[in-house]
Design an enzyme around this catalytic site. Structure first.
Site, PDB file in Angstrom:
ATOM      1  N   ASN A  50      -0.348   8.360  -9.705  1.00 16.24           N
ATOM      2  CA  ASN A  50       0.650   9.417  -9.517  1.00 16.24           C
ATOM      3  C   ASN A  50       0.053  10.703  -8.955  1.00 16.24           C
ATOM      4  OD1 ASN A  50       2.673   7.721 -10.724  1.00 16.24           O
ATOM      5  ND2 ASN A  50       1.817   8.257 -12.727  1.00 16.24           N
ATOM      6  N   ARG A  51      -1.091  10.569  -8.290  1.00 16.17           N
ATOM      7  CA  ARG A  51      -1.789  11.710  -7.681  1.00 16.17           C
ATOM      8  C   ARG A  51      -2.282  12.728  -8.703  1.00 16.17           C
ATOM      9  NH1 ARG A  51      -1.293   8.195  -4.515  1.00 16.17           N
ATOM     10  NH2 ARG A  51      -0.813   8.362  -2.295  1.00 16.17           N
TER      11      ARG A  51
END
Length: 213
Positions: free
Chosen positions: A190-191
């Protein structure tokens, strides 16, 4: 070409403060050995060197890391090249080592100092003979009208140095990047990547802080 849909997830592993060595050089050695063991298709010692010209124009190029220890990170180059000229005007430099298969990168911020002739000679003499000849033949970063002229220069130097040791060119040497900050980056889902910055607080003292992704 639209690349907005081109993406990947980073999910190999994470990075916590307790995973890190107190010394960034020990941490770098650990990660570098893991990069070597990962059997990259490219060279894990390949790194980007970013410099800035006198008029503020940044430039980057790939070189090979040839040595590292607690004094810094070493690479070699033509001393009349663009990178060398810019480092003489402005020694502030940034190194970037991308290890994509491990979803990692290391960024080094520091200042470059030129190596002694003795250090440069020691490494130069360890290079393959054709690489030594190429150093003599190429006026790095200068214009050349054709590939043929470059190859002719190589053959001329090969003939010139066909016997005996090849001396170190006066225009060839190396730099040691003495770091003041070193960032270790580990990709996450999810970065929400893990980033830790080592900041120098003395000759042997380093502070480690987590950065937001």
């Amino acid at each position: 070409m639209d690349l907005e849909a081109l993406r990947r997830e980073y999910s190999l592993t994470g990075l916590d403060r307790e995973d890190l060595a107190d010394s960034p050089f020990d941490q770098f050695e650990q990660w570098f050995k893991q990069a070597l063991d990962a059997k990259f298709s490219n060279d894990p010692s390949a790194m980007t060197v970013a410099t800035v010209s006198h008029d503020g124009q940044p430039s980057q190029r790939m070189v090979l890391l040839k040595h590292f220890d607690e004094r810094g990170f070493v690479f070699y180059t033509n001393l009349e090249s663009r990178k060398a000229r810019e480092l003489k005007d402005n020694p502030k430099v940034c190194l970037h080592l991308p290890w994509h298969p491990l979803e990692r990168q290391v960024i080094v911020y520091g200042e470059a100092t030129q190596l002694s002739a003795a250090e440069a000679t020691r490494y130069f003499m360890s290079r393959p003979k054709d690489s030594q000849i190429a150093a003599w033949a190429s006026h790095q970063s200068q214009k050349v009208k054709s590939r043929q002229l470059l190859e002719q220069a190589f053959e001329q130097m090969k003939n010139k140095f066909k016997s005996g040791d090849i001396p170190l060119p006066s225009f060839w040497g190396g730099f040691r990047v003495v770091p003041n900050h070193i960032e270790f980056w580990q990709g996450r889902r999810n970065r929400l990547h893990d980033r830790f910055m080592y900041s120098r607080r003395g000759a042997q003292q380093w502070e480690v802080e987590r950065l937001q992704p």
